[in-house]
Design a protein around this motif. Structure first.
Motif, PDB file in Angstrom:
ATOM      1  N   THR A   1      48.817  37.248  40.459  1.00  0.00           N
ATOM      2  CA  THR A   1      48.146  38.280  41.242  1.00  0.00           C
ATOM      3  C   THR A   1      47.348  39.198  40.325  1.00  0.00           C
ATOM      4  O   THR A   1      47.858  39.637  39.290  1.00  0.00           O
ATOM      5  CB  THR A   1      49.175  39.121  42.031  1.00  0.00           C
ATOM      6  OG1 THR A   1      49.875  38.275  42.949  1.00  0.00           O
ATOM      7  CG2 THR A   1      48.496  40.241  42.802  1.00  0.00           C
ATOM      8  N   VAL A   2      46.111  39.472  40.712  1.00  0.00           N
ATOM      9  CA  VAL A   2      45.289  40.479  40.042  1.00  0.00           C
ATOM     10  C   VAL A   2      45.207  41.698  40.950  1.00  0.00           C
ATOM     11  O   VAL A   2      44.920  41.561  42.147  1.00  0.00           O
ATOM     12  CB  VAL A   2      43.873  39.958  39.751  1.00  0.00           C
ATOM     13  CG1 VAL A   2      42.987  41.080  39.209  1.00  0.00           C
ATOM     14  CG2 VAL A   2      43.919  38.811  38.749  1.00  0.00           C
ATOM     15  N   VAL A   3      45.451  42.866  40.396  1.00  0.00           N
ATOM     16  CA  VAL A   3      45.350  44.113  41.148  1.00  0.00           C
ATOM     17  C   VAL A   3      44.301  44.999  40.489  1.00  0.00           C
ATOM     18  O   VAL A   3      44.414  45.335  39.307  1.00  0.00           O
ATOM     19  CB  VAL A   3      46.697  44.861  41.207  1.00  0.00           C
ATOM     20  CG1 VAL A   3      46.532  46.198  41.932  1.00  0.00           C
ATOM     21  CG2 VAL A   3      47.756  44.017  41.896  1.00  0.00           C
ATOM     22  N   LEU A   4      43.279  45.371  41.245  1.00  0.00           N
ATOM     23  CA  LEU A   4      42.269  46.318  40.776  1.00  0.00           C
ATOM     24  C   LEU A   4      42.617  47.698  41.312  1.00  0.00           C
ATOM     25  O   LEU A   4      42.582  47.930  42.519  1.00  0.00           O
ATOM     26  CB  LEU A   4      40.875  45.903  41.264  1.00  0.00           C
ATOM     27  CG  LEU A   4      39.736  46.888  40.971  1.00  0.00           C
ATOM     28  CD1 LEU A   4      39.530  47.051  39.472  1.00  0.00           C
ATOM     29  CD2 LEU A   4      38.437  46.438  41.640  1.00  0.00           C
ATOM     30  N   VAL A   5      42.980  48.606  40.408  1.00  0.00           N
ATOM     31  CA  VAL A   5      43.265  49.984  40.814  1.00  0.00           C
ATOM     32  C   VAL A   5      42.335  50.969  40.109  1.00  0.00           C
ATOM     33  O   VAL A   5      42.088  52.061  40.601  1.00  0.00           O
ATOM     34  CB  VAL A   5      44.749  50.348  40.570  1.00  0.00           C
ATOM     35  CG1 VAL A   5      45.095  50.340  39.092  1.00  0.00           C
ATOM     36  CG2 VAL A   5      45.110  51.679  41.222  1.00  0.00           C
ATOM     37  N   GLY A   6      41.762  50.577  38.956  1.00  0.00           N
ATOM     38  CA  GLY A   6      40.717  51.384  38.337  1.00  0.00           C
ATOM     39  C   GLY A   6      39.494  51.405  39.236  1.00  0.00           C
ATOM     40  O   GLY A   6      39.161  50.397  39.872  1.00  0.00           O
ATOM     41  N   VAL A   7      38.810  52.534  39.309  1.00  0.00           N
ATOM     42  CA  VAL A   7      37.707  52.702  40.257  1.00  0.00           C
ATOM     43  C   VAL A   7      36.369  52.398  39.591  1.00  0.00           C
ATOM     44  O   VAL A   7      35.954  53.108  38.665  1.00  0.00           O
ATOM     45  CB  VAL A   7      37.683  54.137  40.826  1.00  0.00           C
ATOM     46  CG1 VAL A   7      36.565  54.282  41.851  1.00  0.00           C
ATOM     47  CG2 VAL A   7      39.032  54.470  41.470  1.00  0.00           C
ATOM     48  N   PRO A   8      35.667  51.355  40.043  1.00  0.00           N
ATOM     49  CA  PRO A   8      34.346  51.042  39.482  1.00  0.00           C
ATOM     50  C   PRO A   8      33.274  51.966  40.037  1.00  0.00           C
ATOM     51  O   PRO A   8      33.495  52.648  41.049  1.00  0.00           O
ATOM     52  CB  PRO A   8      34.111  49.603  39.924  1.00  0.00           C
ATOM     53  CG  PRO A   8      34.882  49.469  41.193  1.00  0.00           C
ATOM     54  CD  PRO A   8      36.075  50.377  41.073  1.00  0.00           C
TER      55      PRO A   8
ATOM     56  N   GLY B   1      47.023  32.129  43.994  1.00  0.00           N
ATOM     57  CA  GLY B   1      47.460  33.513  43.913  1.00  0.00           C
ATOM     58  C   GLY B   1      46.586  34.460  44.700  1.00  0.00           C
ATOM     59  O   GLY B   1      45.948  34.083  45.675  1.00  0.00           O
ATOM     60  N   SER B   2      46.534  35.716  44.251  1.00  0.00           N
ATOM     61  CA  SER B   2      45.889  36.771  45.028  1.00  0.00           C
ATOM     62  C   SER B   2      45.013  37.644  44.157  1.00  0.00           C
ATOM     63  O   SER B   2      45.340  37.930  42.999  1.00  0.00           O
ATOM     64  CB  SER B   2      46.951  37.657  45.696  1.00  0.00           C
ATOM     65  OG  SER B   2      47.794  36.918  46.551  1.00  0.00           O
ATOM     66  N   LEU B   3      43.916  38.098  44.749  1.00  0.00           N
ATOM     67  CA  LEU B   3      43.049  39.112  44.159  1.00  0.00           C
ATOM     68  C   LEU B   3      43.095  40.307  45.088  1.00  0.00           C
ATOM     69  O   LEU B   3      42.665  40.221  46.237  1.00  0.00           O
ATOM     70  CB  LEU B   3      41.613  38.592  44.023  1.00  0.00           C
ATOM     71  CG  LEU B   3      41.432  37.261  43.300  1.00  0.00           C
ATOM     72  CD1 LEU B   3      39.970  36.830  43.359  1.00  0.00           C
ATOM     73  CD2 LEU B   3      41.900  37.366  41.850  1.00  0.00           C
ATOM     74  N   LYS B   4      43.616  41.438  44.609  1.00  0.00           N
ATOM     75  CA  LYS B   4      43.854  42.586  45.478  1.00  0.00           C
ATOM     76  C   LYS B   4      43.207  43.850  44.922  1.00  0.00           C
ATOM     77  O   LYS B   4      43.128  44.039  43.706  1.00  0.00           O
ATOM     78  CB  LYS B   4      45.365  42.830  45.642  1.00  0.00           C
ATOM     79  CG  LYS B   4      46.117  41.717  46.345  1.00  0.00           C
ATOM     80  CD  LYS B   4      47.569  42.106  46.539  1.00  0.00           C
ATOM     81  CE  LYS B   4      48.331  41.107  47.384  1.00  0.00           C
ATOM     82  NZ  LYS B   4      49.723  41.528  47.615  1.00  0.00           N
ATOM     83  N   SER B   5      42.784  44.705  45.831  1.00  0.00           N
ATOM     84  CA  SER B   5      42.398  46.071  45.486  1.00  0.00           C
ATOM     85  C   SER B   5      43.510  46.997  45.961  1.00  0.00           C
ATOM     86  O   SER B   5      44.097  46.785  47.026  1.00  0.00           O
ATOM     87  CB  SER B   5      41.083  46.453  46.161  1.00  0.00           C
ATOM     88  OG  SER B   5      40.035  45.631  45.703  1.00  0.00           O
ATOM     89  N   SER B   6      43.798  48.009  45.168  1.00  0.00           N
ATOM     90  CA  SER B   6      44.875  48.943  45.493  1.00  0.00           C
ATOM     91  C   SER B   6      44.288  50.306  45.793  1.00  0.00           C
ATOM     92  O   SER B   6      43.696  50.951  44.921  1.00  0.00           O
ATOM     93  CB  SER B   6      45.855  49.046  44.315  1.00  0.00           C
ATOM     94  OG  SER B   6      46.967  49.837  44.646  1.00  0.00           O
ATOM     95  N   TRP B   7      44.378  50.731  47.037  1.00  0.00           N
ATOM     96  CA  TRP B   7      43.891  52.040  47.453  1.00  0.00           C
ATOM     97  C   TRP B   7      45.047  53.034  47.399  1.00  0.00           C
ATOM     98  O   TRP B   7      45.996  52.927  48.170  1.00  0.00           O
ATOM     99  CB  TRP B   7      43.341  51.992  48.876  1.00  0.00           C
ATOM    100  CG  TRP B   7      42.179  51.067  49.075  1.00  0.00           C
ATOM    101  CD1 TRP B   7      41.405  50.473  48.119  1.00  0.00           C
ATOM    102  CD2 TRP B   7      41.663  50.603  50.334  1.00  0.00           C
ATOM    103  NE1 TRP B   7      40.442  49.688  48.680  1.00  0.00           N
ATOM    104  CE2 TRP B   7      40.568  49.750  50.041  1.00  0.00           C
ATOM    105  CE3 TRP B   7      42.004  50.834  51.661  1.00  0.00           C
ATOM    106  CZ2 TRP B   7      39.829  49.128  51.032  1.00  0.00           C
ATOM    107  CZ3 TRP B   7      41.274  50.215  52.658  1.00  0.00           C
ATOM    108  CH2 TRP B   7      40.195  49.380  52.346  1.00  0.00           C
ATOM    109  N   TYR B   8      44.966  53.976  46.455  1.00  0.00           N
ATOM    110  CA  TYR B   8      46.019  55.003  46.343  1.00  0.00           C
ATOM    111  C   TYR B   8      47.392  54.354  46.168  1.00  0.00           C
ATOM    112  O   TYR B   8      48.398  54.844  46.652  1.00  0.00           O
ATOM    113  CB  TYR B   8      46.006  55.878  47.597  1.00  0.00           C
ATOM    114  CG  TYR B   8      46.638  57.247  47.492  1.00  0.00           C
ATOM    115  CD1 TYR B   8      47.190  57.729  46.318  1.00  0.00           C
ATOM    116  CD2 TYR B   8      46.670  58.081  48.608  1.00  0.00           C
ATOM    117  CE1 TYR B   8      47.766  58.980  46.263  1.00  0.00           C
ATOM    118  CE2 TYR B   8      47.238  59.338  48.570  1.00  0.00           C
ATOM    119  CZ  TYR B   8      47.781  59.785  47.399  1.00  0.00           C
ATOM    120  OH  TYR B   8      48.347  61.039  47.351  1.00  0.00           O
ATOM    121  N   GLY B   9      47.403  53.185  45.498  1.00  0.00           N
ATOM    122  CA  GLY B   9      48.667  52.491  45.311  1.00  0.00           C
ATOM    123  C   GLY B   9      49.259  51.978  46.613  1.00  0.00           C
ATOM    124  O   GLY B   9      50.459  51.708  46.684  1.00  0.00           O
TER     125      GLY B   9
END
Length: 361
Positions: A274-281, A299-307
């Protein structure tokens, strides 16, 4: 009666912040006035000052805050004056399509105060993330107030209001890190170290901290990282694979939010990881990759909004862990500063000298 208090505003793009007088109206229906006790200086506040969020100047900055409820408006039944609260920018509505599907952490219609706070001349202020807590008092929607243990240290628990929660949640909620997992975190500032702490709480067996600054790698060690990669000296992807028997990590969290770090995260994960993007581009950033690379990985490619947090669920639990000594929120507080120290704190942040400067009233 409206109140006049001191607050820090950004009047224009790139201009130094100003300490000035702001006007706080009495709370209307569903609103609350909170006397702020502490507020962290987050990189998002700097984004606001630089015009990186929008151009709705002037902004009332500050959003990682804890304080005491002073007044509540009509219809507020779950708060009363004297309650100790951590403020949040995800006051769920309960009625949007995400909330109705039982996923309120994705709420698409979060609540903010309806009335504006203003300058003395009547100019309406745009509160950062709907909070605006670089001020002695602020007006918010009651749903933005989450009651927690009143004996907790405001400067520490207020950081759950944004960056630390984003990191913790990226590991525990979005990444769903489990016992025995291998986790790599790219970028070990406040959000990244929150992810390190979250991976440790979740029981990860191997927590790989990646950064270009040895000082930040040392910070990550304090939060539970077990292995360290200086990406200025070695290829980060190859180093992560070497530490995971050549396969890549089960979860890789990009806490930087740049095309190059996201690609590192993508290639450093296991095939079904799983990849989680939490840094804001920023809006101008783009990624170009062969489509076959995506097809060739599961697997998964995810964005994390406010965790992917739900404040009413997560804040009290995390504060309890803090009070038990199992989550060291104090370690995120690099310094306590007065309200007129925000501009200097931005400079220290830019230089990577602090995890968090915290305004304490």
């Amino acid at each position: 009666m409206a109140q006049e208090v001191s607050g820090v505003i950004a009047r224009g793009k790139g201009l130094p912040v100003e300490l000035t007088t702001i006007v706080i109206p009495d709370p209307g229906p569903g609103e609350a006035v909170v006397r702020v006790q502490a507020c962290g200086v987050c990189h998002t506040d700097l984004h606001y000052r630089e015009g990186g969020i929008n151009d709705e100047f002037p902004f009332l900055l500050g959003h990682e805050a804890a304080g005491i409820v002073e007044q509540v408006g009509e219809g507020v039944t779950d708060l009363e004056p004297g309650d100790f609260v951590v403020l949040n920018w995800r006051a769920v509505c309960g009625s949007c399509r995400a909330c109705k599907r039982g996923k309120p952490w994705y709420c698409f219609n979060t609540h903010n105060a309806a009335q504006p706070m203003t300058l003395k001349d009547g100019t309406a202020l745009s509160p950062a993330l709907g909070v605006g807590a670089f001020a002695e008092k602020t007006l918010v929607h009651s749903g933005q107030c989450t009651k927690v243990d009143p004996t907790a240290r405001p400067a520490a628990v207020g950081l759950l209001g944004c960056g630390v929660m984003a990191g913790l949640g990226a590991a525990m909620n979005t990444g769903n890190v489990g016992r025995g997992d291998s986790v790599a975190i790219i970028g070990c500032g406040g959000v990244g170290d929150g992810a390190v702490a979250g991976a440790r709480l979740a029981g990860a067996a191997k927590i790989i901290a990646v950064d270009t600054d040895p000082r930040k790698l040392e910070w990550a060690k304090g939060f539970g990282a077990t292995h360290f990669v200086n990406a200025r000296e070695v290829d980060a992807v190859e180093a992560i694979k070497e530490l995971t028997d050549g396969f890549g990590a089960d979860v890789v969290i990009d806490a930087v939010g740049r095309p190059e770090t996201w690609k590192q995260a993508f290639h450093a994960r296991d095939l079904a990881g799983t990849v989680v993007l939490v840094g804001v581009p920023t809006p101008d950033m783009k990624i170009e990759m062969p489509l076959i690379d995506f097809f060739g990985h599961g697997g998964s490619l995810k964005s994390s909004w406010y965790g992917d947090c739900l404040p009413s669920r997560d804040f009290p639990m995390l504060v309890d862990l803090y009070q038990q000594g199992r989550l060291d929120l104090d370690a995120f507080v690099s310094e306590e500063i007065p309200l007129d120290g925000v501009e200097a704190a931005f400079e220290k942040m830019h230089k990577g000298e602090v995890l968090r400067s915290v305004v304490v009233f």
